[in-house]
Design an enzyme around this catalytic site. Sequence first.
Site, PDB file in Angstrom:
ATOM      1  N   CYS A  29       0.840  -1.195   0.000  1.00 55.97           N
ATOM      2  CA  CYS A  29       0.000   0.000   0.000  1.00 55.97           C
ATOM      3  C   CYS A  29       0.880   1.253   0.000  1.00 55.97           C
ATOM      4  O   CYS A  29       1.579   1.524   0.981  1.00 55.97           O
ATOM      5  CB  CYS A  29      -0.905  -0.071   1.228  1.00 55.97           C
ATOM      6  SG  CYS A  29      -1.537   1.478   1.834  1.00 55.97           S
ATOM      7  N   CYS A  32       0.283   3.848   2.711  1.00 56.07           N
ATOM      8  CA  CYS A  32       0.785   3.414   4.016  1.00 56.07           C
ATOM      9  C   CYS A  32       2.251   3.772   4.162  1.00 56.07           C
ATOM     10  O   CYS A  32       2.700   4.200   5.225  1.00 56.07           O
ATOM     11  CB  CYS A  32       0.634   1.901   4.183  1.00 56.07           C
ATOM     12  SG  CYS A  32      -1.064   1.346   4.090  1.00 56.07           S
TER      13      CYS A  32
END
Lengths: 104, 282
Positions: A29, A32
């Site tokens: 991700c 993230c």
Amino acid sequence: MAIIHLTKDGFDKAVSNGISMVDFWASWCGPCKMLSPVMEDLAGKYEGRALVGKVNVDDEPDLARRFGVMSIPTVVFLKDGKEFDRKVGVMPPAAYTTVLDANL
Amino acid sequence: MYDAAVIGGGPAGLSAAVQLRARGKSVLVVSGDSRDNPLYKTQRIDNYLGFYNVTGGELLERFRAHARQMGVEEKEGRVLNIMPMNGTFYLSIGSELEQVRAVVLATGVARAAKYPGEGEHLGAGVSYCATCDGMLYRGKEVAVVGLAADAPREANWLKEIGCKVTYVSPNPPDGLRPDIPAIKAGKVEVLGGQTVEGLRAGSTTLPCEGVFILRPSVAPAELLPGLELEGNYIRVDRNMAASIPGVFAAGDCTGLPLQVSKAVGEGQVAGHRAAEYLEQLK
């Protein structure tokens, strides 16, 4: 204090006292990864006042399910082990410090 | 780390990138599938000086070749967030992260409004990033609302990791796995209370826990929280500087007229001023 990597086994004990901020993330991700230096920075700034932890949703699917994480990054705020707020998606650092400061 | 990132690979973005290269700056152009570029689809252009009766595709190809010759680097992908931090900008592009010192937004015309139920359920079942959130929906019913040319590829990937995918789009999907049911619908509505429970697609209601809405690009105000707009367009000054220091904008995302010459001109100014901005940082 560095960020604490939380797992299913140690989670409840780690967040049982005081204010905790837990970042649910995964390696696949991009957003993230963007949040990661912010969390590291805050872990240093709030050392001794709040626990800053991370949960890898790949390794800890049970924790992700328990907190109903549907999008990452999700940052969950807990007081004495009970969730009282959460932020979904990447936000500027002030979005997290505002919640911490209001509850410390 | 690059000196600058240009978001959008149309005439404005490539013009800005060329200008940054001319001033010796390293540049990464991030753009989606070129089939989503409105210039690519334009049959004939007669008002771009020096190129009477040219197709949009040909013009775009010449722009790209020019940028490549100048050493502009390109990456295909969807920028999901831009975050300013300590004098630099972090960009998340799918599952990757880049760090740059200046940003030129050349994202094209602002997209249509959100669907009913979309904003309320963002992060509660609605996602704009299949690679980010797909894994959280393994074994579950999800709908992919495919508005970008690469959306079928993302839907295929969701299927491969074990999501139960239904594809919804206004146009027939190109390259979708035959075992993914596809529904043709232009109007959709995200249903549910606290979290997503379904998607209404035309006259069909699909029960699902996740809705992936894949547009060609994320709207600038969502990319960069705090970016000031004027109507649907990014507010800029004569230097093409946006409201956040180090951020510039050019082309259709700044307003009318939506023309190639205007985009190239604005890109030139934005690239030039971004290079100046970078120099005064040192």
